[in-house]
Design an enzyme around this catalytic site. Structure first.
Site, short mmCIF file in Angstrom:
data_model
loop_
_atom_site.label_atom_id
_atom_site.label_comp_id
_atom_site.label_asym_id
_atom_site.label_seq_id
_atom_site.Cartn_x
_atom_site.Cartn_y
_atom_site.Cartn_z
N ASP A 262 1.03 -1.49 0.26
CA ASP A 262 -0.16 -0.02 -0.14
C ASP A 262 1.26 1.07 -0.10
OD1 ASP A 262 -3.09 0.81 0.60
OD2 ASP A 262 -1.45 2.43 1.30
N ASP A 289 8.13 1.55 1.00
CA ASP A 289 8.99 3.01 0.10
C ASP A 289 9.90 1.62 -1.11
OD1 ASP A 289 9.90 1.80 1.98
OD2 ASP A 289 11.55 3.47 2.75
N ASP A 305 -7.36 -2.83 -5.09
CA ASP A 305 -8.69 -1.84 -4.60
C ASP A 305 -8.60 -0.56 -4.06
OD1 ASP A 305 -11.32 -2.24 -2.51
OD2 ASP A 305 -9.76 -3.34 -1.00
N CYS A 358 -15.23 0.13 -3.74
CA CYS A 358 -16.71 0.28 -2.75
C CYS A 358 -17.78 1.42 -3.43
CB CYS A 358 -15.85 -0.26 -1.47
SG CYS A 358 -15.06 1.07 -0.78
C1 LIG Z 1 -10.33 0.77 -0.32
S1 LIG Z 1 -9.11 0.81 0.17
C2 LIG Z 1 -8.11 -0.73 0.53
C3 LIG Z 1 -8.68 -1.84 1.40
C4 LIG Z 1 -7.96 -3.11 1.73
N1 LIG Z 1 -7.75 -3.65 0.53
C5 LIG Z 1 -8.74 -4.10 2.94
O1 LIG Z 1 -9.38 -4.53 2.21
O2 LIG Z 1 -8.91 -3.50 3.50
C6 LIG Z 1 -7.84 1.34 -0.50
C7 LIG Z 1 -5.89 2.05 -0.69
O3 LIG Z 1 -5.51 2.50 -1.65
C8 LIG Z 1 -4.40 2.62 -1.18
N2 LIG Z 1 -3.76 4.01 -1.73
C9 LIG Z 1 -3.74 4.78 -2.95
N3 LIG Z 1 -3.22 5.58 -3.42
C10 LIG Z 1 -2.74 4.37 -3.74
C11 LIG Z 1 -1.47 4.24 -4.70
N4 LIG Z 1 -1.00 4.97 -5.43
N5 LIG Z 1 -0.53 2.79 -4.92
C12 LIG Z 1 -1.11 1.73 -4.00
N6 LIG Z 1 -1.68 2.22 -2.64
C13 LIG Z 1 -2.88 3.71 -2.74
C14 LIG Z 1 -4.84 3.72 0.35
O4 LIG Z 1 -4.11 4.00 1.20
C15 LIG Z 1 -6.24 2.12 0.73
O5 LIG Z 1 -5.25 1.51 1.77
#
Ligand SMILES: C[S@@+](CC[C@H](N)C(=O)[O-])C[C@H]1O[C@@H](n2cnc3c(N)ncnc32)[C@H](O)[C@@H]1O
Length: 428
Positions: A262, A289, A305, A358
């Site tokens: 993430d 990182d 997601d 979602c």
């Molecule tokens: C919907 S939530 C994920 C929920 C998780 N998959 C679960 O089932 O509990 C979306 C996630 O995308 C992450 N996110 C946002 N921008 C991102 C990026 N550029 N690359 C990877 N993750 C990212 C956010 O930090 C957040 O945790």
């Protein structure tokens, strides 16, 4: 506290949310700190009343012909908690902390309906989102949107690495846990009414032993639809706190590898404790990182997601419905496109890129998937409807799908939170 005092408190909190645009959690917490005599039972009832009032804020204000916090609280008592005017009078008699009952508004609310109201009022959604719902759900959009203003059940996913559904169901029988209608390893504790609240299942020994996780049935279903097989290399690219990571790892029977990453390390932090409790041994968590180049072109499945408006979760988080701004939607749209592009480079030729949100807004969903297809000719959109039927059959509630390719789960169609699911295959 008696009912009168609790209703008065809910009015104060609603006033605070309205005038200072405060998040509901902060307003409730501050009220609790300033009124330390209130016990946990009082705070739970006040919280329920505030959340229920926010769920149907527009429609209740319309019926009461008044959008003041007092009308909202009393309208909620009447509409959602089924407390009649006579019962209110009786409960409030000789209670010096009870607020004044808006008798005229309640009496006229009995005679009002939505015949002359704008559809978004009956639907209880921000006016600027009405077009998105209509694009997605056509003439059923008001009913679909309104279903997002009901209370949600408490759903659990049984951790098949350590237990089975029957074993956990037995442990939680007193709480009324029943099998979820669609998800294969889910249990559901129905939403209560009025002052009742969900049991705190996280204090149960079965939870401490890692036998189950709290996870909405829709989230369980989309994780299942990723269809990971034991032994595969799978990348959960927006793993957050790991809700779907855990489900993927269990579906793979602890064989193969789930890479969890993430961009935000604080979102990822709870995953470690959860993995330990679930005794998951096939998950590799990558630091925010970390150099991920070693995973490029190697993954059988990559799950995105994506960060989204969360419009599919408004049942659980009604505050978010009214705090959402067009600018945050715009921001999410930009993020979704770039996350999809970035994640796609990890898919191996012949592998699958899965896109989940979602949200129930088409801009965040179908539009993103089709725009991705325009940018990446090497990906083909597959039929998620066929995967659904393979896993869940035809006899269960069916999701929305205009073309059998992309699918949308909703509280009204599938009895779950709103989720979008699409799967694309990389050719060559
Ligand atoms: C919907 S939530 C994920 C929920 C998780 N998959 C679960 O089932 O509990 C979306 C996630 O995308 C992450 N996110 C946002 N921008 C991102 C990026 N550029 N690359 C990877 N993750 C990212 C956010 O930090 C957040 O945790």
């Amino acid at each position: 506290m008696r009912l009168g005092g609790r209703v008065g408190a809910a009015i104060e909190v609603l006033q605070d949310i309205e005038t200072r645009r405060r998040p509901v959690a902060d307003a409730l917490k501050d009220w609790g700190l300033a009124h330390r005599f209130a016990g946990s039972g009082d705070r739970a009832v006040i919280g329920n009343l505030v959340h229920d009032a926010l769920r149907k804020k527009l429609s209740t204000a319309h019926l009461m012909a008044d959008d003041s916090p007092a009308s909202l609280a009393f309208g909620t008592l009447w509409r959602q908690w089924s407390v009649s005017l006579a019962q209110m009078r009786e409960a409030f008699a000789e209670d010096r902390f009870a607020p004044k009952i808006p008798e005229d508004a309640l009496a006229s609310a009995l005679k009002r309906d939505f015949a002359f109201a704008a559809p978004y009022v009956e639907a209880d959604v921000p006016d600027w989102t009405a077009d998105f719902f209509e694009e997605n759900f056509d003439h059923e959009w008001v009913a679909e949107a309104a279903a997002l203003s009901e209370r949600a059940p408490l759903d659990l996913r049984v951790n098949t690495l350590k237990a089975d559904r029957e074993k956990v169901r037995k442990q939680l029988s007193k709480a009324g846990a029943k099998d979820t209608p669609i998800a294969r390893h889910g249990l559901r504790i129905a939403a209560g009414k009025g002052a009742s609240r969900h049991p705190n299942v996280q204090v149960e020994p079965a939870f401490q032993k890692g036998w189950f996780e709290v996870q909405d049935e829709g989230s369980q279903i989309v994780a299942d639809l990723v269809f990971p097989r034991p032994g595969e290399q799978v990348f959960d690219y927006c793993a957050g706190a790991g809700g779907k990571t855990l489900a993927l790892a269990a579906a793979m029977e602890n064989k193969g590898q789930v890479h969890a990453w993430d961009a935000d390390k604080s979102r990822l932090a709870p995953i470690f404790e959860r993995l330990k409790r679930a005794e998951t041994r096939n998950v590799q968590v990558h630091a925010a990182d970390a150099d991920l180049s070693g995973l490029e072109n190697r993954m059988e499945r990559v799950l995105v997601d994506a960060p989204c408006t969360g419009s599919g979760t408004w049942r659980r988080n009604p505050d978010a419905k009214w705090r959402l701004q067009p600018s945050s939607l715009e921001k999410r749209l930009g993020e979704q496109a770039s996350v999809l592009d970035a994640a796609s480079k990890y898919v191996r030729p012949g592998g699958f890129l899965v896109y989940v949100t979602c949200s129930v807004f088409p801009q965040e969903n179908e539009h993103q998937v089709y725009a991705f297809g325009d940018r990446h000719a090497d990906y083909e959109l597959l039929s998620a409807g066929e995967v659904w039927q393979e896993l869940f059959g035809f006899d269960k509630p069916q999701p929305w799908s205009a073309d059998m390719k992309c699918i949308t789960l909703t509280p009204r169609a599938t009895g779950t939170d709103g989720f979008f699911f699409a799967v694309m295959q990389r050719n060559g």
